[in-house]
Write an enzyme that holds these catalytic residues in place. Structure first.
Site, short mmCIF file in Angstrom:
data_model
loop_
_atom_site.label_atom_id
_atom_site.label_comp_id
_atom_site.label_asym_id
_atom_site.label_seq_id
_atom_site.Cartn_x
_atom_site.Cartn_y
_atom_site.Cartn_z
N CYS A 131 0.00 3.94 2.63
CA CYS A 131 0.40 3.49 3.98
C CYS A 131 1.82 3.93 4.30
O CYS A 131 2.14 4.28 5.44
CB CYS A 131 0.30 1.97 4.09
SG CYS A 131 -1.36 1.29 3.87
N CYS A 178 0.84 -1.21 0.00
CA CYS A 178 0.00 0.00 0.00
C CYS A 178 0.87 1.25 0.00
O CYS A 178 1.53 1.56 1.00
CB CYS A 178 -0.92 -0.03 1.22
SG CYS A 178 -1.77 1.51 1.57
#
Length: 309
Positions: free
Chosen positions: A78, A75
């Protein structure tokens, strides 16, 4: 609560699984380290699994706020968000704890919260989710969100108060852009102060502090330059728009707020076209000097709408 969470959340759902896992030898963590060159685990930054969720999140949240960071190694956002959360957790010195959860290795936790995307951050207090957000928000927005949570939970979670008592008040570093603007304002250089706040807003259009300060600077410059006889002139000649606007500024400067608003609303009723629009814009600018929930502003807005329509 944020749309990042869907449906009811029962944090006891993992307890049986966690109890069973405690009787087995611990397995090495799966899924790699948290994204973004994460800080190592500490007293305020925890790597949480399904086996440790009950103790590290649910039980810990009975005493202090726990932020659950749902992330994955693949991700991209993230990797932007996690280092910010880690820095803030370290800075908070125990007022709250960051619980990092790799959703690939611990899918049941993400399912438990009904997370629809990652990164998702869930605030847990008193054993239950209290708020959440998804996406890599800017640090100032996260700070504002956290401050509101800590204020709301301070009297409910003793760990927050204890950490703050030990740490003492944290002084935010001064923003040199605001310092420049404030110094110019204090020196009476309103043009320089206005320019400084406008530069901030060029870079951060949503900066409410700069917006409010800019409104104050513009008003102060007008009020100090206003003709001291403006109210006498305005009362003598209702058609003199310059006098009406200056008189309203003087009313505000002397804390006669209702008189200022009434003066301009009456002027709106008497005018049309560009003149009416000029008065309306001046009045709306005066509204911005006050809390939108101020009863005087709310009443004046209703009266302005009536005068316009």
């Amino acid at each position: 609560m944020s749309a990042a969470l869907s449906g009811a959340v029962d944090l006891s759902a993992l307890k049986a699984r966690a109890d069973a896992s405690r009787s087995q030898p611990p397995a090495p963590p799966a899924g790699g380290a948290p994204a973004g060159g994460a800080a190592p685990p500490s007293d305020v930054i925890l790597d949480v699994t399904e086996a440790t969720f009950q103790a590290d999140v649910v039980e810990r949240s009975l005493n202090q706020l726990v932020l659950v960071d749902l992330w994955a190694d693949w991700c991209g956002p993230c990797k932007q968000l996690s280092p910010v959360l880690e820095r803030l957790a370290t800075e908070a010195a125990g007022a709250w704890v960051l619980a990092r959860v790799d959703v690939d290795a611990n899918p049941r936790i993400a399912q438990l919260f009904g997370a629809q995307s990652i990164p998702t951050v869930v605030a847990v207090g008193g054993g239950q989710p209290v708020d959440a957000f998804s996406g890599a928000l800017p640090e100032p927005e996260i700070r504002k969100w956290l401050d509101a949570l800590l204020d709301a939970l301070r009297d409910k979670l003793p760990g927050i108060r204890a950490a703050e008592d030990v740490r003492g008040p944290i002084e935010e570093p001064e923003d040199p852009r605001f310092t420049e603007a404030e110094e110019a304002f204090e020196q009476g250089d309103f043009a320089a102060a206005q320019a400084a706040y406008e530069r901030i807003l060029d870079a951060e259009p949503a900066n409410e502090l700069a917006k409010n300060a800019l409104a104050q600077v513009k008003f102060t410059a007008r009020a100090e330059a206003a003709d001291p006889d403006a109210r006498t002139k305005a009362d003598a000649d209702p058609a003199d728009l310059d006098a009406q606007l200056a008189a309203a500024d003087l009313d505000i400067a002397e804390q006669d707020v209702d008189a200022a608003f009434t003066r301009l609303i009456d002027t709106v009723r008497r005018t049309a076209g560009d003149d009416r629009n000029r008065v309306r814009e001046h009045l709306v600018a005066l509204f911005e000097l006050f809390d939108p929930a101020d009863e005087r502003v709310m009443k004046a807005r209703r009266n302005l709408a009536s005068a316009l329509f």
